[in-house]
Design an enzyme around this catalytic site. Sequence first.
Site, PDB file in Angstrom:
ATOM      1  N   ALA A  66       2.031  -1.167  -3.255  1.00  0.00           N
ATOM      2  CA  ALA A  66       0.682  -1.364  -2.741  1.00  0.00           C
ATOM      3  C   ALA A  66      -0.274  -0.398  -3.437  1.00  0.00           C
ATOM      4  CB  ALA A  66       0.655  -1.135  -1.234  1.00  0.00           C
ATOM      5  N   GLY A 109       5.855  -2.763  -2.055  1.00  0.00           N
ATOM      6  CA  GLY A 109       5.450  -4.151  -1.871  1.00  0.00           C
ATOM      7  C   GLY A 109       5.907  -5.059  -2.984  1.00  0.00           C
ATOM      8  N   GLU A 112       9.372  -5.950  -2.121  1.00  0.00           N
ATOM      9  CA  GLU A 112       9.312  -6.865  -0.979  1.00  0.00           C
ATOM     10  C   GLU A 112       8.883  -8.265  -1.407  1.00  0.00           C
ATOM     11  OE1 GLU A 112       8.275  -4.202   2.869  1.00  0.00           O
ATOM     12  OE2 GLU A 112       6.837  -4.027   1.219  1.00  0.00           O
ATOM     13  N   GLU A 132       8.546   4.029   0.391  1.00  0.00           N
ATOM     14  CA  GLU A 132       7.438   4.258   1.312  1.00  0.00           C
ATOM     15  C   GLU A 132       7.587   5.520   2.148  1.00  0.00           C
ATOM     16  OE1 GLU A 132       7.191  -0.224   0.583  1.00  0.00           O
ATOM     17  OE2 GLU A 132       8.719   1.334   0.648  1.00  0.00           O
TER      18      GLU A 132
END
Length: 258
Positions: A66, A109, A112, A132
């Site tokens: 992100a 992300g 993911e 994270e």
Amino acid sequence: MSYETITVDVADRLAVITVDRPEARNALNRQVLADLRVAFAALADDDQVGVVAVTGAGERAFVAGADITQLQHYTAQTGLDAEMQRLFDDVEAFEKPTIAAVNGFALGGGCELAMACDIRIAADTARFGLPETNLSVLPGAGGTQRLARLIGTGRAIELILTGRFLEADEARQAGLVTSVVAPENLLAETRTVTDRILAKGPLAVRLAKLVIRTGMDADQRTGQVVERLAQSLLYTTDDKREGAAAFLEKRTPDFRGR
């Protein structure tokens, strides 16, 4: 259709979505998420597309997580809105097969997003991780759940709690990716896998994906009931009759999706 942060190229029924922010290692900001949502919706309705692949621009990163410049402004409401998680749920539930062509770092992300795709093909330079916890947050776009389902609970806990990265070969051995190729062969391998899928009965491909995904959220007996019903439906199709006839006549089947 034009986008701010991605490109979409369609050729021979394969659509390749490229996250195009190489200056930010293709990090996922809100505009990228918005562009991806629109692109997937458009491709779902495009009869000229049978498979969708996602990759990153440049050689360094698939998607390196992100955008941290936005993360610092997130609040509890942002977490509850779960914009990225909802998008990746839609990617996972996308009716057409999806391939993550991981050309570099797939972190946070980005990892993911890759896990939300059906198939993951990695360049041997790719790296995977959910770091994270370094920022005192957790993988909140499905990472805690999908990683455990793909590679097992114990290994997922170790990777998430330590933030350790997996190199491509270790990711393959763990079951996170299906194959590892040289970077220059990544899109060719994606094309090869696409062609194998497109040669199959399209209704069978669509229902097989649906049954597998549904079964993952149910007990085995329920999953097998869904499997039985899907098979019963396929037995009634023209494509089933064409597939059997082509096999017996030793010719290539002409599937029509009906």
